[in-house]
Design a protein around this motif. Structure first.
Motif, mmCIF file in Angstrom:
data_model
loop_
_atom_site.group_PDB
_atom_site.id
_atom_site.type_symbol
_atom_site.label_atom_id
_atom_site.label_comp_id
_atom_site.label_asym_id
_atom_site.label_seq_id
_atom_site.Cartn_x
_atom_site.Cartn_y
_atom_site.Cartn_z
ATOM 1 N N ALA A 9 0.825 -1.203 0.000
ATOM 2 C CA ALA A 9 0.000 0.000 0.000
ATOM 3 C C ALA A 9 0.862 1.256 0.000
ATOM 4 N N ASP A 10 1.985 1.193 0.685
ATOM 5 C CA ASP A 10 2.864 2.354 0.733
ATOM 6 C C ASP A 10 3.433 2.680 -0.648
ATOM 7 N N GLN A 11 3.851 1.662 -1.373
ATOM 8 C CA GLN A 11 4.391 1.905 -2.716
ATOM 9 C C GLN A 11 3.303 2.410 -3.654
ATOM 10 N N SER A 12 2.119 1.837 -3.547
ATOM 11 C CA SER A 12 0.999 2.300 -4.366
ATOM 12 C C SER A 12 0.694 3.762 -4.079
ATOM 13 N N GLY A 13 0.675 4.123 -2.789
ATOM 14 C CA GLY A 13 0.417 5.510 -2.422
ATOM 15 C C GLY A 13 1.476 6.461 -2.934
ATOM 16 N N LEU A 14 2.734 6.035 -2.864
ATOM 17 C CA LEU A 14 3.834 6.872 -3.354
ATOM 18 C C LEU A 14 3.711 7.100 -4.853
ATOM 19 N N GLU A 15 3.473 6.051 -5.602
ATOM 20 C CA GLU A 15 3.394 6.194 -7.059
ATOM 21 C C GLU A 15 2.195 7.048 -7.460
ATOM 22 N N ALA A 16 1.103 6.913 -6.751
ATOM 23 C CA ALA A 16 -0.064 7.748 -7.036
ATOM 24 C C ALA A 16 0.239 9.211 -6.730
ATOM 25 N N ALA A 17 0.958 9.467 -5.633
ATOM 26 C CA ALA A 17 1.319 10.838 -5.280
ATOM 27 C C ALA A 17 2.229 11.454 -6.337
ATOM 28 N N LEU A 18 3.155 10.669 -6.850
ATOM 29 C CA LEU A 18 4.044 11.164 -7.900
ATOM 30 C C LEU A 18 3.254 11.476 -9.177
ATOM 31 N N ALA A 19 2.289 10.626 -9.498
ATOM 32 C CA ALA A 19 1.458 10.878 -10.684
ATOM 33 C C ALA A 19 0.633 12.141 -10.507
ATOM 34 N N CYS A 20 0.077 12.336 -9.312
ATOM 35 C CA CYS A 20 -0.716 13.536 -9.055
ATOM 36 C C CYS A 20 0.146 14.791 -9.111
ATOM 37 N N LYS A 21 1.359 14.694 -8.620
ATOM 38 C CA LYS A 21 2.288 15.826 -8.719
ATOM 39 C C LYS A 21 2.456 16.252 -10.170
ATOM 40 N N GLU A 22 2.623 15.285 -11.057
ATOM 41 C CA GLU A 22 2.804 15.593 -12.471
ATOM 42 C C GLU A 22 1.541 16.201 -13.078
ATOM 43 N N LEU A 23 0.395 15.622 -12.771
ATOM 44 C CA LEU A 23 -0.855 16.126 -13.324
ATOM 45 C C LEU A 23 -1.167 17.534 -12.832
ATOM 46 N N ILE A 24 -0.931 17.775 -11.554
ATOM 47 C CA ILE A 24 -1.172 19.112 -10.998
ATOM 48 C C ILE A 24 -0.189 20.114 -11.587
ATOM 49 N N GLY A 25 1.057 19.697 -11.729
ATOM 50 C CA GLY A 25 2.050 20.578 -12.339
ATOM 51 C C GLY A 25 1.676 20.951 -13.762
ATOM 52 N N ASP A 26 1.164 19.993 -14.512
ATOM 53 C CA ASP A 26 0.740 20.277 -15.889
ATOM 54 C C ASP A 26 -0.413 21.282 -15.909
ATOM 55 N N ALA A 27 -1.355 21.125 -14.984
ATOM 56 C CA ALA A 27 -2.491 22.046 -14.927
ATOM 57 C C ALA A 27 -2.033 23.456 -14.572
ATOM 58 N N ILE A 28 -1.108 23.563 -13.627
ATOM 59 C CA ILE A 28 -0.583 24.879 -13.245
ATOM 60 C C ILE A 28 0.176 25.504 -14.400
ATOM 61 N N HIS A 29 0.946 24.699 -15.107
ATOM 62 C CA HIS A 29 1.703 25.208 -16.259
ATOM 63 C C HIS A 29 0.762 25.726 -17.346
ATOM 64 N N THR A 30 -0.356 25.034 -17.541
ATOM 65 C CA THR A 30 -1.290 25.404 -18.607
ATOM 66 C C THR A 30 -2.211 26.550 -18.205
ATOM 67 N N ASN A 31 -2.710 26.496 -16.966
ATOM 68 C CA ASN A 31 -3.773 27.417 -16.550
ATOM 69 C C ASN A 31 -3.353 28.416 -15.482
#
Length: 245
Positions: A9-31
Motif C-alpha cells: 500500500a505504501d508503494q501504491s500511495g507513493l506512485e499515485a502521489a508522484l502521478a498527481c504531482k505531475e498532473l497538478i504541475g501540468d495544470a498549473i503550467h497550462t492554466n
C-alpha cells in the motif's frame, strides 16, 4: 484506463502521489492554477503521507473534497473536515479550500458548494472505492443522472458497517444516516481521476468493478467510462481480479 499494481500500500500511495504531482504541475503550467478533489478514509493514509511531501506549487492549488456526514461535529474523529485538516491542510498551504460543512443547513450548503465548484473544471480528482463499490457516498444503487455537483444521500448499511470496521464509529447506530456527497456526474467531469485503493478489504469491490458492466449497483464501474482514469492497487486489493477470468 490505466491500472497500476504494486507490492505494498505504501508503494501504491507513493506512485499515485508522484502521478498527481505531475498532473497538478501540468495544470498549473497550462492554466496558472489547479483544482483538486481529495478523498478521505483509511485507504488514503499512505497516499496522503506521500502527497504532502511532493514539491508542488501548493499556493496555486484549490482543494475540494468529496463528502461529509450531516450534523456530525467537526470535533468527531470521523469528521472528514477534521481528517483533511490533520492529514493534509496543516502540512501544505493551498491557495483556497472549500470544505463540506455537514453542520450547516443542508440546502444552503448545497447551494454554496454547487456554486463554488461550478466556477472552473476540476483538474485532478482523488476518488476512492468503498467496500460496496461506492464512489464518494454514492452507495448502490448509485444515482448516475443527477446533474447538480453535490447532493444529500442516505447511507446504506454496508457503507455504515465499513465505517465501523475502520474504527471511525463504535457501532452502526452511531454512524449518521445521511451525508452530503459529490455526485457521480460531477466526479466524471474531472479532467483526471486517480483512485488509490489498497488493502484486502477492497478486493471484492475491485473485482466487481472489472467484472461487471457499468451498473449503478456497482457504482465504481462508471469510472471505466472516463478517458483519464488511473487506478492504483496493492497486491491485496488486486488479489481477486484474476479470479473472475
Amino acid at each position: 484506463m490505466q491500472i497500476n499494481i504494486f507490492e505494498t500500500a505504501d508503494q501504491s500511495g507513493l506512485e499515485a502521489a508522484l502521478a498527481c504531482k505531475e498532473l497538478i504541475g501540468d495544470a498549473i503550467h497550462t492554466n496558472g492554477s489547479a483544482r483538486i478533489v481529495l478523498s478521505t478514509g483509511a485507504s488514503q493514509f499512505e497516499f496522503l503521507q506521500h502527497f504532502i511531501t511532493m514539491n508542488i506549487e501548493w499556493d496555486k492549488v484549490e482543494m475540494f473534497h468529496l463528502d461529509e456526514y450531516i450534523a456530525l461535529p467537526e470535533s468527531h474523529p470521523a469528521s472528514f473536515r477534521k481528517y483533511l485538516k490533520e492529514r493534509f491542510l496543516q502540512y501544505v498551504n493551498v491557495k483556497q479550500v472549500c470544505l463540506v460543512n455537514g453542520e450547516a443547513e443542508p440546502q444552503a450548503e448545497l447551494r454554496r458548494l454547487n456554486e463554488e465548484i461550478a466556477k472552473a473544471p476540476v483538474d485532478v480528482a482523488l476518488i476512492g472505492i468503498g467496500e460496496n463499490a461506492h464512489i464518494a457516498f454514492n452507495d448502490p444503487p448509485a444515482d448516475f443522472v443527477t446533474e447538480e455537483p453535490y447532493k444529500v444521500v442516505d447511507l446504506d448499511d454496508t457503507c455504515k458497517q465499513q465505517q465501523v470496521r475502520e474504527g471511525w464509529f463504535a457501532t452502526v447506530d452511531d454512524v449518521p444516516k445521511q451525508a452530503i456527497t459529490m455526485t457521480v456526474k460531477q466526479i466524471l467531469k474531472s479532467r483526471h481521476i486517480v483512485s488509490v485503493v489498497p488493502h484486502e478489504a477492497k478486493a471484492a469491490a475491485i473485482a466487481n468493478t472489472f467484472k461487471r458492466e457499468v451498473d449503478p449497483n456497482y457504482p465504481a464501474t462508471i469510472l471505466k467510462s472516463h478517458s483519464n482514469w488511473r487506478l492504483y492497487l496493492d497486491k491485496d486489493s488486486a488479489s481477486k481480479i484474476y479470479a473472475w477470468s
